[in-house]
Structure formats: C-alpha cells, structure tokens
Write an enzyme that holds these catalytic residues in place. Structure first.
Site, PDB file in Angstrom:
ATOM      1  N   TYR A  65       0.848  -1.194   0.000  1.00  0.00           N
ATOM      2  CA  TYR A  65       0.000   0.000   0.000  1.00  0.00           C
ATOM      3  C   TYR A  65       0.882   1.241   0.000  1.00  0.00           C
ATOM      4  O   TYR A  65       1.921   1.256   0.677  1.00  0.00           O
ATOM      5  CB  TYR A  65      -0.888   0.032   1.244  1.00  0.00           C
ATOM      6  CG  TYR A  65      -2.314  -0.345   0.936  1.00  0.00           C
ATOM      7  CD1 TYR A  65      -3.051   0.397   0.013  1.00  0.00           C
ATOM      8  CD2 TYR A  65      -2.921  -1.424   1.546  1.00  0.00           C
ATOM      9  CE1 TYR A  65      -4.352   0.054  -0.289  1.00  0.00           C
ATOM     10  CE2 TYR A  65      -4.229  -1.772   1.247  1.00  0.00           C
ATOM     11  CZ  TYR A  65      -4.943  -1.025   0.323  1.00  0.00           C
ATOM     12  OH  TYR A  65      -6.228  -1.355   0.023  1.00  0.00           O
ATOM     13  N   GLU A  67      -0.552   4.900  -0.381  1.00  0.00           N
ATOM     14  CA  GLU A  67      -1.278   6.158  -0.581  1.00  0.00           C
ATOM     15  C   GLU A  67      -0.373   7.353  -0.285  1.00  0.00           C
ATOM     16  O   GLU A  67       0.455   7.289   0.637  1.00  0.00           O
ATOM     17  CB  GLU A  67      -2.508   6.237   0.329  1.00  0.00           C
ATOM     18  CG  GLU A  67      -3.761   5.725  -0.320  1.00  0.00           C
ATOM     19  CD  GLU A  67      -4.122   4.346   0.193  1.00  0.00           C
ATOM     20  OE1 GLU A  67      -3.188   3.613   0.586  1.00  0.00           O
ATOM     21  OE2 GLU A  67      -5.320   4.023   0.171  1.00  0.00           O
ATOM     22  N   ASP A 242      -7.116  14.840 -23.554  1.00  0.00           N
ATOM     23  CA  ASP A 242      -7.042  13.404 -23.256  1.00  0.00           C
ATOM     24  C   ASP A 242      -6.365  12.752 -24.466  1.00  0.00           C
ATOM     25  O   ASP A 242      -6.970  12.585 -25.520  1.00  0.00           O
ATOM     26  CB  ASP A 242      -8.466  12.883 -23.042  1.00  0.00           C
ATOM     27  CG  ASP A 242      -8.502  11.382 -22.793  1.00  0.00           C
ATOM     28  OD1 ASP A 242      -7.484  10.706 -23.035  1.00  0.00           O
ATOM     29  OD2 ASP A 242      -9.561  10.894 -22.367  1.00  0.00           O
ATOM     30  N   THR A 271      -3.922   7.169 -21.165  1.00  0.00           N
ATOM     31  CA  THR A 271      -3.696   5.807 -20.708  1.00  0.00           C
ATOM     32  C   THR A 271      -2.268   5.457 -21.122  1.00  0.00           C
ATOM     33  O   THR A 271      -1.651   6.161 -21.923  1.00  0.00           O
ATOM     34  CB  THR A 271      -4.681   4.806 -21.343  1.00  0.00           C
ATOM     35  OG1 THR A 271      -4.636   4.955 -22.755  1.00  0.00           O
ATOM     36  CG2 THR A 271      -6.090   5.024 -20.840  1.00  0.00           C
ATOM     37  N   LYS A 274      -2.190   1.962 -24.783  1.00  0.00           N
ATOM     38  CA  LYS A 274      -2.663   1.943 -26.174  1.00  0.00           C
ATOM     39  C   LYS A 274      -1.439   2.107 -27.087  1.00  0.00           C
ATOM     40  O   LYS A 274      -0.550   1.276 -27.066  1.00  0.00           O
ATOM     41  CB  LYS A 274      -3.728   3.010 -26.380  1.00  0.00           C
ATOM     42  CG  LYS A 274      -4.966   2.787 -25.500  1.00  0.00           C
ATOM     43  CD  LYS A 274      -6.064   3.752 -25.812  1.00  0.00           C
ATOM     44  CE  LYS A 274      -7.345   3.427 -25.084  1.00  0.00           C
ATOM     45  NZ  LYS A 274      -7.477   4.064 -23.775  1.00  0.00           N
ATOM     46  N   ARG A 280      -1.615  -1.656 -18.659  1.00  0.00           N
ATOM     47  CA  ARG A 280      -2.895  -0.967 -18.557  1.00  0.00           C
ATOM     48  C   ARG A 280      -2.817   0.018 -17.394  1.00  0.00           C
ATOM     49  O   ARG A 280      -2.469  -0.374 -16.271  1.00  0.00           O
ATOM     50  CB  ARG A 280      -4.024  -1.962 -18.308  1.00  0.00           C
ATOM     51  CG  ARG A 280      -4.222  -2.955 -19.410  1.00  0.00           C
ATOM     52  CD  ARG A 280      -5.507  -3.687 -19.213  1.00  0.00           C
ATOM     53  NE  ARG A 280      -6.602  -2.779 -19.446  1.00  0.00           N
ATOM     54  CZ  ARG A 280      -7.141  -2.538 -20.637  1.00  0.00           C
ATOM     55  NH1 ARG A 280      -6.695  -3.186 -21.696  1.00  0.00           N
ATOM     56  NH2 ARG A 280      -8.129  -1.695 -20.776  1.00  0.00           N
TER      57      ARG A 280
HETATM   58  N1  DSN Z   1     -11.899   1.569 -24.330  1.00  0.00           N
HETATM   59  C1  DSN Z   1     -11.047   2.537 -24.961  1.00  0.00           C
HETATM   60  C2  DSN Z   1     -11.180   2.512 -26.440  1.00  0.00           C
HETATM   61  O1  DSN Z   1     -11.390   1.444 -26.978  1.00  0.00           O
HETATM   62  O2  DSN Z   1     -11.068   3.535 -27.081  1.00  0.00           O
HETATM   63  C3  DSN Z   1     -11.273   3.894 -24.448  1.00  0.00           C
HETATM   64  O3  DSN Z   1     -11.743   3.875 -23.162  1.00  0.00           O
END
Ligand code: DSN
Length: 479
Positions: A65, A67, A242, A271, A274, A280
C-alpha cells in the site's frame, strides 16, 4: 536486450508456479497468448506490451500500500515504491517534455477524474471540496455530497461528442463526467467529418465552459491544439487534452508543434497501454499550477496506487524514450494510411476520407450493414475489430454504423504496408459478402447477418497465414 532464452524461461517458470496452485489459470494464460498470436488484432486501443513490461507487474510491489506521493506516504516502508514512482514520473516528464507527471491513475477514466477534480479545486472556491479532498470519498456523508453539489454548482464542460469520436468520460451522460458537469459537445463538420474550429470557438463563446476538452477515441485525424488553446483562452477555460489514443504518436514525435498537446494544454491525461504500449493504466501531465492538486488524486478519487503497475509504466516509458520507438510510432501511422488506401481503393467509405493517426473508421452502411453485424462477421473470420458510432449515426451507440480499426498492435508485430493492403482485402471480402439478416417475424435485424461459414473459414486461414510471417513474441515459447 535480454536474451530470448531468458524471456521464455521467465514466462515458463511463472506458469509452472501458477499451475501448481490453480492449473486452470495457467491454462487460461497460455490460451490467451495462443489466441492473441492467432488473431488479426485491429482494435485501435490495444497493443502488445514488451516482455519486460509484462514481467515488471508480477512481483512483490503488488502487495504494497502506498497512498500519498513520493516521500509523503500514509504508510510506512514505501522507500522502494518511491524509487519506482519517481522513476516512472521522471521518464514521463522527459519523454513528453512536461514539468509534472502523476503516474498513479489506474486507468484513463481515473486520470480524467483526477484532472477534473484538480481543475475544480483550482478554479472553484468550495469549502466542501476542500473537506472532501482530505477524506476518503467513501467516507463522505450525504450532506457532504449536497454541499459539494451546491458549492460547485453546474460547472460547464465542452468536449467532443461521442458520435464524432469523443470519449464517454468527456461528459457523456451515462458517465460520471456527464453528471458532474453541465456538458455541451462540439461535433464535426457534416460534409467533411473534420473538426470545424470556428464552430468550436462559437460553441465556447456561447457556453463559456470552465473546461474545454480535446482528445478522442474514434476521430481519425490530427487535432490542432494550438488553436484549441486559443479558443480556451478566449473564454477563460482550462484546456484539457485526453491523449489516451495517440500518446504513442506524441511520444514518438509523429505529432509535433501544433499537434503535440503537451505545450498547449493546461493538463493532459492519457492511458499507458494503447499506442504508448505500456501496462494498462493512466497518467496525468501538467504544469506547476495544477501539480499540487493533481498529486491529491489519491485518496481524492483513486484507490491505493498500484506500485507493480507503476514499475511496468517506468519500464515501458523507458522503452518509449529509445530512438526505435519513434520509428515504431511513424510506422503505426504509415500502416494506418496504407490500410485506409487499401480500403478506399476497394470502394469502402471512410469517415473523413482517410486518416492521419493510428485509426481508420469505416462507415459500413456502404456495405448495407450495421456496425454490430460487421463486427461479428469480421470476428467469425478471425479479424478482431470493434463497432463504433459514426457522426450523426442513425443506428445509435449500440448497433452503430461504423467499424473502428487501428494499427498499433499489428505494427508491434512487424506488419507493414504490403500486409495492410492484404488486410484491407480480407476486411473488404468479408464485408462485401455479408448480408443483413432478419428476425423470426421477418422484420430486418440490426444484429443478425448472413455470411457463408466456408468464406469465414477461408478468410480466417488467410489471416493466420498473414500473421505467421510476423509471430507474436517470437522469443517466448511456453512448451
Ligand atoms: N476503451 C477505450 C477505447 O477502446 O477507445 C477507451 O476507453
């Protein structure tokens, strides 16, 4: 570089240890690798993380943990977590040229929530918010929530609409962002499918949002963040980007100047899994003005940080700082453009007529199909995509009229322009040979479809052949 032998040994040994406790989980992990190796993965938001990134997640950091932030934890014994978090943040700052990086968010929605609360705390005078920031969200009473609502009022957010390619966390009603904010959307020009910056400016002047959000998950073009910042400044809005989908293209310097969000936005969320090809997770970048508020993300809106995932973020961000990542990022876009050209040449209709990022949005109404029918027919044929709304979609967000395809994953496998043309051929073959089905009462169905199983099998074999020349994780053998 580690030796291929070391990678195989690491994964094999891990599976052996897991198998001794719950063999079905070891089997499922092995089966997942086999499935990923065999499927033509065109989901624009997925990728294949490196063995080093994957392995960095399976260790004792998972038990800790932590925090708080580096050097200021609510738990003792976080010295090694501090090392990991500081390194991940340093790599992120260096990679993106940001003055502050917060690497704790567990996902993109978490990163966006951190950003929203940081902006609210910075811009809106609210004693209830200050109280909420020092308590766990679960501990807030009903009266606390009423006070928050009263004091924050109906703050306004202007973001890209879902059907134009925006994300549901940018104020879409079923998401908490649509309940936290009085939200309006900007769409795209119906004739071109492109963002019309004059219309965004007009919407901003009329609505006067606290936050202007840019970024997308299904818009196949670059966004001019310099212009968006000017629009935000003209109405006193905080400009948030974003970049979850295209972070890898920013990291790899494919998107520079006006198209790099970091120098233009007050705050950037992303994120990490991607096009950036990490584990993730999520991340927030900002300047010094918002840094203190952003660092309050946990416990304000986040559960305890996941140090094992922060370790994997540090590894993936270190990989993205290597020169070969820029080459990878450029190939993602080259491949998307080759795929778009292959589809256009075979008569497909693409939203905006092409792409200049990692994704292509096919309007499958040109094939007489809904997105749901097309998605399933492609899946039957070994091609993994996802259905997606197109602008002003007559079929709504469930059935949709679009198929979104992206190239980050296939590019990681090493496929190039020739394979993209072959992929376009497979997609076109399936879509042009699929017809809409009917319900039991004879009415047209938006979900059922007719596709000759022999054709689906044939395409599936062709897809496997295409992939066999570029094996996934060639260094890893599990048997
Ligand atoms: N789930 C992602 C996507 O496929 O674009 C975005 O949250």
């Amino acid at each position: 570089m580690s030796s291929p032998n070391a990678e195989s040994t690491a994964f094999r040994s891990a599976l052996e240890v897991i198998r001794a406790v719950e063999p079905r989980i070891a089997d499922a992990i092995g089966a997942e690798l086999a499935d990923q190796r065999e499927s033509l993965k065109l989901i624009a938001s997925e990728n294949y993380a490196s063995p080093a990134t994957l392995l960095a997640m399976g260790n004792w950091f998972s038990d800790k943990y932590a925090e708080g932030t580096v050097g200021r934890r609510f738990y003792a014994g976080c010295q090694n977590v501090d090392t990991v978090e500081a390194l991940a943040a340093e790599h992120a700052r260096e990679l993106f040229g940001a003055s502050h990086a917060y690497v704790q968010p567990h996902s993109g929605i978490d990163a966006n929530l951190v950003a929203f609360w940081a902006i609210l705390a910075d811009r809106v005078e609210s004693p209830a918010l200050k109280r909420a920031q020092v308590r766990q969200v679960n501990d807030l009473t009903e009266e606390d929530w009423f006070a928050l609502r009263r004091e924050l009022g109906d703050q306004r957010m202007l973001g890209m609409s879902l059907d134009a390619g925006g994300h549901l966390t940018h104020g879409f009603r079923p998401n908490i962002s649509g309940k936290m904010f009085d939200q309006r959307s900007y769409g795209t020009d119906p004739a071109t499918g492109l963002i019309d910056y004059d219309r965004v400016a007009a919407a901003a002047r009329e609505f006067r949002p606290l936050i202007l959000v840019a970024g997308y998950s299904a818009y196949p073009r670059k966004v001019n963040f310099r212009i968006m910042r000017e629009i935000a400044d003209s109405v006193g809005a905080t400009f948030m980007v974003d970049m979850a989908h295209f972070a890898g293209l920013v990291a790899g310097k494919v998107f520079t100047g006006d198209f790099d969000p970091v120098p233009h936005a007050h705050i950037v969320t992303t994120t990490t899994h991607k096009s950036l090809r990490g584990p993730r997770g999520g991340m927030v970048l900002c300047g010094p003005e918002l840094a203190d508020q952003v660092d309050r993300g946990c416990p304000m809106v986040l559960g305890g940080p996941l140090p094992h995932v922060m370790a994997a973020k540090a590894v993936a961000l270190a990989e993205a700082r290597r020169p070969d990542f820029a080459d990878y990022a450029q190939r993602i876009v080259d491949n998307a453009q080759a795929l778009a050209e292959g589809l256009l040449g075979r008569g497909a209709t693409l939203v905006t007529g092409g792409t200049d990022n990692h994704l292509v949005l096919i309007d499958v109404s040109g094939y007489g199909l809904t997105g749901r029918q097309a998605e399933q027919a492609l899946l039957d044929s070994g091609i993994v995509t996802n259905r997606n709304a197109v602008p002003q979609d007559p079929n709504g967000a469930w059935y949709t009229s679009g198929i979104r395809i992206g190239t980050p994953a296939l590019t990681t496998r090493g496929l190039g322009a020739a394979e993209m043309d072959a992929t376009a051929e497979l997609i076109h073959t399936v879509l042009s040979q699929t017809t809409p089905g009917s319900n039991a009462d004879g009415t047209p169905s938006k979900a059922k479809y007719v596709l000759d199983p022999a054709l689906a099998d044939k395409v599936s074999r062709q897809a496997t052949d295409l992939l066999s020349t570029h094996p996934l994780y060639p260094s890893v053998t599990l048997t």
